[in-house]
Design a protein around this motif. Structure first.
Motif, short mmCIF file in Angstrom:
data_model
loop_
_atom_site.label_atom_id
_atom_site.label_comp_id
_atom_site.label_asym_id
_atom_site.label_seq_id
_atom_site.Cartn_x
_atom_site.Cartn_y
_atom_site.Cartn_z
N LEU A 68 0.22 3.22 -8.64
CA LEU A 68 1.16 3.84 -7.77
C LEU A 68 0.77 5.13 -7.34
CD1 LEU A 68 4.16 3.84 -6.55
CD2 LEU A 68 4.98 4.79 -8.51
N LEU B 287 9.59 6.68 5.61
CA LEU B 287 9.69 5.80 4.31
C LEU B 287 8.95 6.19 3.02
CD1 LEU B 287 11.18 3.23 3.62
CD2 LEU B 287 9.22 1.92 4.07
N PRO B 288 7.74 6.20 3.29
CA PRO B 288 6.97 6.69 2.04
C PRO B 288 7.54 8.12 1.27
CG PRO B 288 5.37 6.74 3.97
CD PRO B 288 6.62 6.42 4.38
N THR C 297 0.82 -1.14 0.01
CA THR C 297 -0.03 0.00 0.02
C THR C 297 0.85 1.34 0.06
OG1 THR C 297 0.04 -0.14 2.38
CG2 THR C 297 -2.02 -0.96 1.11
N LEU C 298 2.21 1.15 0.56
CA LEU C 298 3.13 2.12 0.28
C LEU C 298 3.65 2.40 -1.06
CD1 LEU C 298 4.84 2.15 3.70
CD2 LEU C 298 3.04 3.63 3.00
N GLY C 299 3.16 1.51 -1.87
CA GLY C 299 3.78 1.57 -3.51
C GLY C 299 5.29 1.06 -3.25
N LEU D 229 -5.34 -4.47 -2.44
CA LEU D 229 -4.60 -5.83 -2.08
C LEU D 229 -5.22 -6.93 -2.66
CD1 LEU D 229 -3.64 -4.91 1.37
CD2 LEU D 229 -2.08 -4.94 -0.40
N ILE E 116 -8.15 -1.13 -1.32
CA ILE E 116 -6.71 -0.50 -1.26
C ILE E 116 -5.77 -1.61 -2.05
CG2 ILE E 116 -6.75 0.63 1.07
CD1 ILE E 116 -5.55 -1.94 2.31
N GLU F 83 10.78 6.95 -0.35
CA GLU F 83 10.64 6.16 -1.63
C GLU F 83 10.13 7.10 -2.75
OE1 GLU F 83 10.94 2.87 -2.70
OE2 GLU F 83 12.03 2.70 -0.70
N HIS F 84 9.20 8.14 -2.46
CA HIS F 84 8.26 8.54 -3.62
C HIS F 84 8.72 10.09 -3.75
CE1 HIS F 84 6.31 5.09 -3.81
NE2 HIS F 84 5.79 4.97 -2.87
N GLU G 86 -0.09 0.04 -13.65
CA GLU G 86 0.82 0.05 -12.57
C GLU G 86 1.07 1.54 -12.23
OE1 GLU G 86 5.24 -1.87 -11.80
OE2 GLU G 86 3.77 -3.37 -12.82
N VAL H 294 -2.94 4.15 4.79
CA VAL H 294 -3.74 2.97 5.44
C VAL H 294 -3.29 2.61 6.68
CG1 VAL H 294 -4.44 0.50 5.12
CG2 VAL H 294 -4.10 1.75 3.11
N ARG I 270 -1.82 5.07 -4.95
CA ARG I 270 -1.43 4.46 -3.64
C ARG I 270 -0.65 5.90 -3.10
NH1 ARG I 270 0.68 -0.96 -5.98
NH2 ARG I 270 -0.92 -2.23 -5.04
N TRP J 10 -3.49 7.78 -0.94
CA TRP J 10 -4.11 7.23 0.19
C TRP J 10 -3.35 6.59 1.32
CZ3 TRP J 10 -6.54 3.46 -3.71
CH2 TRP J 10 -5.78 2.42 -3.82
#
Lengths: 279, 288
Positions: free
Chosen positions: B93, B120-121, A152-154, B69, B67, B124-125, B89, B101, B96, B99
């Motif tokens: 992304l 971390l998010p 969910t964090l991609g 999954l 979400i 990463e992004h 994909e 969770v 994701r 949102w």
């Protein structure tokens, strides 16, 4: 009469149960094979993506895994190969002495260690040591929702968890195999001097003549394949973990049994292929 | 979105007409076991939407389908204008990142500290520097009511309530539009649970977040949920406010309210609703 009928009936029932069970477990085995192949496919896709876009490769976990699966395993791999070399030379010593062929202990130890024992032994140790750790780590993460959270964090779990382990093991296992070669031959050498009065110099002299570079390459060349089997089976079993902590243990056991099984099967296939190729 | 902070609950409800999640004919099966058959739901922007139902009613599965999954066997789910069936994909992304969770057991990475988890998010992004990421992570920790020292701890050292807050902080790291909460108060003591109530309402009011939660907690439902969907026998039995549901004639809905716990939560809520409303008016006037 009625009793016989009843008995017959229950036998029939037991039979149908047996058939049913056989059928069900066959289906389960095939299902698992298909799942495993699809996992291999997913991993291949992740590899392809990393090749196209190399900045996706996570170097830190790769280095970390090389240390934990490779460097940290040096003592156990070294010790066990040394003992294996001792055993091979010791067992061969009696036979060779009978024919006065003492010097051929170098052939025996060299070829058997380099071609078969070192790669196989190392793979089995690593399957028990690292393959199980991979399954347990990923399995625990699956149980604690960490894998879901990652998705969910991609972040692709394949890229984050599987690829670093796979790459690290493909790098580490051949190196460990070379290390095992050294210690195995050293063990055999000690035993040769002890039991057969073949000195180090004579042993090495014969060793160079008897063991071709091909024998060495054959052994080390198998290691990356074994590494891929161990890493993929370990990770796959980890991802399959569902439910609670007991499931982690079950999948971990399964990963070790399956990876050792597949490593030995692969080794047998290699033997056939190499003998066809006259290597 | 920020201007929503100036309105109280009723006004923001009246304004929100935009649908952010739309489910049509969603059906799910596990083998022969039917989990959902023909689920239809619409969730509006800036609404606190709860999904309730007994164990095994498939509410967690529904959340997992929202979400990305898990995929439903048939039907379509549309989130923020993007259809989740056959999603590319790239779109997945993008969604994701929009949102957050919060998982039932936190879902924090055991190998990272709390602060690293929250950051971390972003790591990463985004291309933010480490210092910037740390600053944002600390801000999120404080926002969710955690002390800064907690940031240096590992998830295994935290209590259940702190884990949930840390998980929430991570879910908020990328400033999402949607927030999914899986059992936000399960396993918490009453005081921590009440803290979660307030936090949820505050997030919606200050940032206009749309919040979708799964819960068993009747108190939480009475305090914060704008609308509640009751899931039973694989279908949505009713969607209404708690007040509306409490006078429902549908058996499966009545079962939820008629237990002794159901009744006491309802009486409690009448008292607490007054307190919370006062509290909210206080806090929003402070913000002005």
């Amino acid at each position: 009469m009625l009793a016989v009928f009843k008995l017959g009936n229950s036998v029939l029932k037991a039979n149908s149960n047996l058939f049913e069970r056989t059928g069900k477990s066959t289906v389960a085995i095939f299902k698992q094979l298909v799942e495993m192949f699809s996992f291999v496919g997913e991993t291949a896709v992740a590899i392809a993506k990393s090749v196209i876009e190399p900045k996706r490769i996570r170097w830190r976990p790769i280095l970390f895994n090389i240390r934990s699966a490779g460097f940290d395993a040096l003592p156990i791999v070294g010790l066990l190969s040394f003992l294996l070399g001792v055993v091979v030379a010791y067992q061969g010593a009696d036979q060779l002495r009978q024919y006065g062929a003492n010097i051929f202990v170098a052939d025996l130890v060299g070829l058997s260690m380099l071609r078969e024992f070192a790669p196989l032994m190392t793979a089995i140790i690593i399957a028990g040591r690292s393959g199980s750790a991979y399954a347990a780590q990923i399995g625990t993460m699956a149980v604690t929702e960490e894998i879901d959270a990652m998705r969910t964090l991609g972040i692709s779990p394949q890229e984050m968890l599987v690829l670093p382990k796979l790459l690290a093991l493909i790098i580490a296992l051949p190196l460990l195999t070379v290390f095992a070669d050294l210690f195995g031959v050293f063990g055999g050498m000690l035993m040769a001097r002890n039991q057969l009065d073949v000195g180090f110099v004579e042993f090495l002299d014969r060793f160079v003549k008897a063991v071709s570079p091909t024998a060495f390459m054959v052994g080390v060349g198998k290691a990356p394949v074994f590494a891929a089997i161990i890493a993929i089976v370990g990770c796959y079993q980890g991802f399959k973990t569902k439910g609670g902590a007991d499931s982690v243990g079950r999948q971990t056991t399964r990963s070790v049994v399956q990876s050792i099984f597949l490593v030995i099967v692969a080794d047998a296939l290699f033997s056939i292929v190499f003998s066809l190729l006259d290597l | 979105m920020q201007n929503l902070a100036h309105h109280d609950i009723e006004k923001s409800q009246a304004q929100s007409i935009e649908t952010v999640i739309e489910m049509r004919g969603v059906s799910t099966r596990f083998g022969e076991h039917v989990v959902h058959s023909d689920i239809n739901l619409k969730i509006n922007r800036a609404e606190i939407f709860a999904i309730i139902g007994g164990s095994g009613s498939g509410k967690s599965t529904l959340l997992r389908e929202m979400i990305l999954l898990q995929l439903p066997n048939s039907g379509s789910i549309n989130i923020l204008g993007i259809n989740l069936t056959d999603i590319s994909e790239k779109n997945a992304l993008a969604l994701r990142k929009r949102w957050g969770v919060m998982f039932q057991h936190g879902g924090l990475f055991g190998a990272l500290t709390v602060k690293e988890n929250v950051g971390l998010p972003l790591r990463e992004h985004t291309t933010l520097s480490d210092a910037q990421i740390d600053a944002i992570a600390e801000q999120k920790l404080i926002m969710t009511g955690l002390k800064l020292e907690v940031g240096a701890q590992y998830p295994s050292e935290l209590s259940g309530g702190m884990l949930k807050r840390a998980s929430l902080a991570r879910a908020l790291a990328l400033e999402p539009e949607l927030l999914f909460l899986d059992e936000p108060t399960a396993g918490l003591d009453p005081i921590s649970a009440a803290g979660v109530d307030e936090l949820v309402v505050q997030l919606r009011d200050q940032f206009g977040l749309t919040i979708i939660m799964i819960t068993h907690d009747l108190d939480l439902l009475w305090q914060v949920a704008d609308r509640v969907a009751v899931l039973s026998d694989g279908r949505v039995q009713a969607v209404d406010s708690m007040l509306g549901l409490s006078s429902s004639n549908i058996d499966s809905v009545k079962a939820f309210f008629d237990g002794p716990r159901g009744r006491s939560a309802r009486e409690q809520s009448a008292l607490q609703a007054i307190k919370i409303n006062d509290h909210l008016k206080d806090s929003s006037s402070k913000l002005k």
